[in-house]
Each structure stands twice: as C-alpha cells, then as structure tokens.
Design a protein around this motif. Structure first.
Motif, short mmCIF file in Angstrom:
data_model
loop_
_atom_site.label_atom_id
_atom_site.label_comp_id
_atom_site.label_asym_id
_atom_site.label_seq_id
_atom_site.Cartn_x
_atom_site.Cartn_y
_atom_site.Cartn_z
N ASN A 208 -23.79 10.81 55.49
CA ASN A 208 -23.51 9.38 55.39
C ASN A 208 -22.95 8.75 56.66
O ASN A 208 -23.03 7.53 56.84
N GLU A 209 -22.35 9.54 57.55
CA GLU A 209 -21.69 8.98 58.73
C GLU A 209 -22.66 8.19 59.59
O GLU A 209 -22.34 7.09 60.05
N LYS A 210 -23.83 8.74 59.83
CA LYS A 210 -24.82 8.05 60.65
C LYS A 210 -25.25 6.74 60.00
O LYS A 210 -25.44 5.72 60.67
N LYS A 211 -25.40 6.74 58.67
CA LYS A 211 -25.79 5.52 57.96
C LYS A 211 -24.73 4.44 58.10
O LYS A 211 -25.04 3.25 58.22
N VAL A 213 -22.61 4.08 60.64
CA VAL A 213 -22.70 3.56 62.02
C VAL A 213 -23.85 2.56 62.14
O VAL A 213 -23.72 1.53 62.81
N GLU A 214 -24.95 2.85 61.46
CA GLU A 214 -26.12 1.95 61.50
C GLU A 214 -26.00 0.82 60.48
O GLU A 214 -26.91 -0.01 60.38
N ASN A 215 -24.89 0.81 59.74
CA ASN A 215 -24.67 -0.20 58.69
C ASN A 215 -25.80 -0.17 57.66
O ASN A 215 -26.24 -1.21 57.17
N SER A 216 -26.27 1.02 57.33
CA SER A 216 -27.37 1.16 56.37
C SER A 216 -26.97 2.03 55.18
O SER A 216 -27.82 2.54 54.47
N GLN A 217 -25.65 2.21 54.99
CA GLN A 217 -25.21 3.02 53.85
C GLN A 217 -25.60 2.34 52.54
O GLN A 217 -25.62 1.11 52.45
#
Length: 411
Positions: A208-211, A213-217
C-alpha cells in the motif's frame, strides 16, 4: 476477507492448529493485489466445493462471516457477469470501471435503461448502481428483469430465486449486546497482543505504501477494505514523520476506531439475519435455530450439544426438538421505496429509513428553520398592514384618489 492472502490477524483467520482439526476451504488463496474478486467468484468456487463434499457423503458447514456471501450459497440470487476483454491480454472489470464515474451520472444512466431498479437505489450507492448497469450493458437485459425471472421460478420468492441445495438449516449464535460489545473490544485487544501492528506495517510497506505516495490507495475494494486496515491509515503513513506524542495519539484513535467499527459491523450482521433470514418472505426459507452464546462457561450445554442434536435430527429425517426462531414479517414495509425530502434536499430509500429521517435531528432542525422563516414572513406582512407609515401611505393614496375624482367632476 479471509479468501485473501495476508492480514491473518486482522481478518481473524483460523489458526493452523484449528485447521488441522477439520479440513477448511476458501482461505488465503486470492492474491492481495486482486481488487475485483466478487461474490460471484466466491459463489462459483464455493458451490463446486459444496457439491464435491456432498458427492463424498460428507456435510459441508458454511461458517461466516459476511451474510451476503452466505446468502449467495443458499439461494439463487445472483446474476452472472463476465469481464471485458481488451485485445488479447488485458481484461478489465466493467463494474470497477463504472464505479470510477460520478454516482449521480451513473444513476441517471440506470434510470434510462432500468427505471425500476433505479427507483430502488440511492445515487450514493454507487456499487449497486454500477452493478445494475453492468448487468444491462453485458447482457442487454435489465437487472430488474433478471430478478423477476428468478422470483418466478418454482420455489422463488420476493427476495430471490429458489434454494440451491435441499434441506439446509442455519445455526445462529447470538449473545446479549453488552456481552457481545465487551467480547469484541477484548478481541481487538487480543489482536494487538498477537502482533496486529507489525502485520499492518508489513502489509502497508509491501502493498500500500506506493499507492499512498501516488495518491491511488483504494479502501473500497479487495482486502484493503478489511475492517482494521483503513482505520490505521494515518498511523501508518506518518511513521517517522511526526513526534512520538502524535504517533501515540494516532495509534489510540486507530484502536478506538477499530473497536467502534467492529461493534457496528456486528450489529449490521444481526440486522441482516433478522431482515433477510428470519423475516424473509416466500416458501424457500431454511429454519434458523438460535443458540445462546452469552455465557461461554455454558458452551457445551447452550451451544454445542443443542447444535449437534439439531444436525443429527435433520440427518436422520426427524424434526429437531428445538424450535426455530420466528419473526413476523412486515407486509406493509417497503425496503426499496423512493422518497424525496425537499426540505433537506435528500433522497431516502425504504419506508423505515424514511420514518427515521422524518424523526432525525437534521430534518427536525430544517423543519424548525422553515417554520421560523414562515413565521417571520407572516409577521412582516402583518406589521406592514398595521404600521403608522403604512396607514399614512394609504391615507395619502386615498386623498390623491379623492382629488382625482374632484378634478374629473370639475372637468
């Protein structure tokens, strides 16, 4: 949520030791990055397993959980859908794509192709609106028409088609609300002691961390919608970025939120049993046997022994000594009726929800505000009719009218 790999503590999966006592199915086999695993997928796989178990002269026991998924195994209530193929490799889920659009726009589209279903769904209920649109766009037949066909089948009823398997029964373990609330709070405490926070940190970093950062969670699909994950969102994303005091405060808020949402979900499960199982209209309704589980020290006599007696009787073709739980079904209540509150500018679905809205603080506040405005308007009109200035104005108009008459007569 237990069908997904990972988050074993937060989804309360049975332990390896418990699984060794009896063969379990449908646990930890879906990749956590899969977000379009649906109740239809669950039903198809679980149904095949149930048929295989019956073929081996065994009795399948469905344990849950999410009652909507259990309902899909009891009755013929779902419409099959298929993913869209884009070229030769990419496959997308039409429902997921529809959910990305504006809810009101989706509801307007649904009202054009399936006005009957649109009248039963709130524009904010984007998932169900998208599902009904998906059915129509993939089959060319409206969702409401599919449901009418199911209801018309032999053994069907107002809430769905006939039973999928013969002679099922439901064992409902229930407890006093105060006891259940305390038990659920303790469950959260036990999950924390078992390593819940470490599990969440690890899962967040891996998936989830990458999501974030990309504001796509996305906390609305797949395992990411699990109770207990999104409640710790702020705590997880601020690691190493705030003071220890702030971190502790975020942790406390996450724990409290988890306890509250867990108790809220338990109430929702009980309402589902009462509304969809106990009060279900139609002929194809399995008996529901209540088992009192408030006092765990009496587990053998209150839960285990009565459950075994009920199952043995049904296997032998006898009527169990225990009496099924019954609730009177309200024939006048419409759970999908459409109401529009012009005062609050809100759409309300369902007679019970409408009655609750009419008694709600927000509606009564708007009603009081409207009455005050109406009262002020009446007072203004009345004050104008009796004010000295107004009387003077009327007299002046009267004298002007009199002078006009005198001028006319002199001419």
């Amino acid at each position: 949520m237990q069908v997904y790999e990972g988050l074993d503590i937060i989804t309360n999966k049975v332990s390896a030791q418990e699984q060794s006592l009896c063969q379990h199915h449908m646990i930890g086999f879906v990749d956590p990055l899969v977000t379009n695993y649906t109740v239809v997928d669950f039903r198809n796989k679980a149904t095949a397993l149930i048929e295989d178990i019956f073929a081996r002269d065994k009795i399948p026991i469905v344990v849950g959980g999410t009652n909507y998924y259990i309902e899909s195994l009891l009755w013929k209530v779902l419409v099959n859908a298929k993913p869209w193929e884009m070229g030769t490799e990419k496959v997308i889920d039409k429902k997921v794509e529809l959910e990305k659009e504006d809810g009101h726009a989706l509801h307007k589209r649904l009202s054009q192709v399936d006005p009957e279903m649109a009248a039963k769904l709130h524009p904010h209920d984007k998932r169900k609106v998208a599902r009904s649109l998906q059915v129509f766009e993939e089959t060319g037949i409206s969702h409401s028409e599919f449901l009418h066909r199911q209801h018309a089948e032999e053994g069907g009823g107002p809430l769905g088609g006939p039973l999928k398997f013969p002679n099922p029964c439901i064992l409902w373990l229930h407890a006093e609300q105060t006891v259940l609330d305390e038990r659920l709070d303790k469950r959260v405490d036990n999950m924390l002691a078992a390593g819940l926070l470490d599990e969440l940190r690890d899962f967040h970093k891996r998936y989830n961390e990458k999501k974030v950062v990309e504001n796509s969670q996305d906390y609305q699909h797949g395992i990411f919608q699990s109770i207990g994950f999104k409640e710790f969102h702020e705590y997880l994303i601020t690691e190493g970025k705030c003071t220890p005091e702030t971190r502790n405060q975020l942790l406390k808020e996450g724990i409290e939120a988890l306890k509250q949402v867990t108790k809220r979900y338990a109430r929702k499960q009980n309402r589902w049993i009462k509304n969809r199982f106990l009060s279900r209209p139609g002929p194809s309704v399995p008996p529901v046997y209540g088992l009192e589980a408030s006092d765990v020290s009496k587990w053998e006599e209150s839960v285990l022994e009565p459950a075994l007696e009920i199952v043995r009787s049904l296997i032998q073709g006898h009527k169990p000594a225990a009496t099924p739980v019954k609730m009177p079904s309200s024939e006048t209540e419409n759970k999908r009726s459409y109401h529009m509150c012009d005062l609050c500018d809100r759409i309300i679905i369902g007679d019970r929800e409408w009655a609750a809205h009419m008694k709600s603080k927000s509606h009564l506040h708007q009603l009081k505000k409207r009455r005050r405005l109406d009262s002020d308007a009446i007072t203004t009109i009345e004050s104008q009719s009796i004010s000295p200035d107004h009387d003077k104005e009327l007299k002046e108009k009267g004298s002007l009218g009199q002078n006009d008459e005198e001028l006319k007569s002199s001419v």
